[in-house]
Design a protein around this motif. Sequence first.
Motif, mmCIF file in Angstrom:
data_model
loop_
_atom_site.group_PDB
_atom_site.id
_atom_site.type_symbol
_atom_site.label_atom_id
_atom_site.label_comp_id
_atom_site.label_asym_id
_atom_site.label_seq_id
_atom_site.Cartn_x
_atom_site.Cartn_y
_atom_site.Cartn_z
ATOM 1 N N ILE A 19 36.408 53.750 40.383
ATOM 2 C CA ILE A 19 35.397 54.485 41.148
ATOM 3 C C ILE A 19 35.120 53.708 42.420
ATOM 4 C CG2 ILE A 19 33.020 55.326 41.214
ATOM 5 C CD1 ILE A 19 33.114 55.519 38.185
ATOM 6 N N GLN A 20 35.114 54.400 43.537
ATOM 7 C CA GLN A 20 34.762 53.762 44.798
ATOM 8 C C GLN A 20 33.477 54.394 45.309
ATOM 9 O OE1 GLN A 20 37.809 53.756 47.736
ATOM 10 N NE2 GLN A 20 36.626 52.531 49.161
ATOM 11 N N ILE A 21 32.490 53.541 45.590
ATOM 12 C CA ILE A 21 31.195 53.979 46.093
ATOM 13 C C ILE A 21 31.023 53.380 47.484
ATOM 14 C CG2 ILE A 21 28.709 54.011 45.696
ATOM 15 C CD1 ILE A 21 29.337 53.494 42.727
ATOM 16 N N GLY A 22 31.050 54.218 48.461
ATOM 17 C CA GLY A 22 30.907 53.728 49.825
ATOM 18 C C GLY A 22 32.119 52.923 50.278
ATOM 19 N N TYR A 24 32.206 49.391 50.444
ATOM 20 C CA TYR A 24 32.328 48.038 49.923
ATOM 21 C C TYR A 24 32.290 47.917 48.397
ATOM 22 C CZ TYR A 24 31.331 47.084 54.788
ATOM 23 O OH TYR A 24 31.377 47.066 56.150
ATOM 24 N N ILE A 25 31.983 48.984 47.707
ATOM 25 C CA ILE A 25 31.861 48.901 46.251
ATOM 26 C C ILE A 25 33.052 49.613 45.611
ATOM 27 C CG2 ILE A 25 30.479 49.497 44.240
ATOM 28 C CD1 ILE A 25 28.027 49.429 46.073
ATOM 29 N N ASP A 26 33.801 48.866 44.826
ATOM 30 C CA ASP A 26 34.969 49.387 44.140
ATOM 31 C C ASP A 26 34.916 48.912 42.691
ATOM 32 O OD1 ASP A 26 37.393 50.636 43.770
ATOM 33 O OD2 ASP A 26 38.578 48.935 44.478
ATOM 34 N N LEU A 27 34.747 49.840 41.755
ATOM 35 C CA LEU A 27 34.622 49.494 40.344
ATOM 36 C C LEU A 27 35.883 49.918 39.597
ATOM 37 C CD1 LEU A 27 31.013 50.843 39.801
ATOM 38 C CD2 LEU A 27 31.688 48.489 40.243
ATOM 39 N N ARG A 28 36.415 49.017 38.793
ATOM 40 C CA ARG A 28 37.596 49.314 37.986
ATOM 41 C C ARG A 28 37.313 48.949 36.540
ATOM 42 N NH1 ARG A 28 41.516 46.200 42.021
ATOM 43 N NH2 ARG A 28 41.333 47.663 43.736
ATOM 44 N N GLY A 29 37.812 49.745 35.633
ATOM 45 C CA GLY A 29 37.610 49.459 34.225
ATOM 46 C C GLY A 29 38.823 49.852 33.400
ATOM 47 N N THR A 30 39.057 49.109 32.345
ATOM 48 C CA THR A 30 40.132 49.423 31.410
ATOM 49 C C THR A 30 39.600 49.300 29.992
ATOM 50 O OG1 THR A 30 40.911 47.141 31.322
ATOM 51 C CG2 THR A 30 41.924 48.565 32.971
ATOM 52 N N ALA A 31 40.231 50.005 29.077
ATOM 53 C CA ALA A 31 39.847 49.940 27.665
ATOM 54 C C ALA A 31 41.090 50.077 26.800
ATOM 55 C CB ALA A 31 38.851 51.043 27.340
ATOM 56 N N ARG A 32 41.093 49.336 25.701
ATOM 57 C CA ARG A 32 42.152 49.448 24.693
ATOM 58 C C ARG A 32 41.489 49.559 23.342
ATOM 59 N NH1 ARG A 32 46.148 44.586 25.104
ATOM 60 N NH2 ARG A 32 44.369 43.726 24.030
ATOM 61 N N VAL A 33 41.953 50.473 22.516
ATOM 62 C CA VAL A 33 41.348 50.654 21.202
ATOM 63 C C VAL A 33 42.399 51.163 20.223
ATOM 64 C CG1 VAL A 33 40.569 53.031 21.564
ATOM 65 C CG2 VAL A 33 39.289 51.555 20.045
#
Length: 61
Positions: A19-22, A24-33
């Motif tokens: 997700i990029q907000i504006g 300067y803010i860049d959020l990345r996430g990963t999940a393994r299950v």
Amino acid sequence: MAEHEPITHPEEMRAAGEIQIGKYIDLRGTARVTPAGLICAGIAGVAILLAAAALVRASRR
């Protein structure tokens, strides 16, 4: 997450998001299950809800 990472469990499920907000803010996430992990998380969630219900009931007496 790189596509070439080896799968450590044959039934492992993976997810990735960004997700990029504006500017300067860049959020990345990963999940393994694994399916067993999902079952354990469900059992833990139910146990927490049952304990909370018991506390609420005890506090009303």
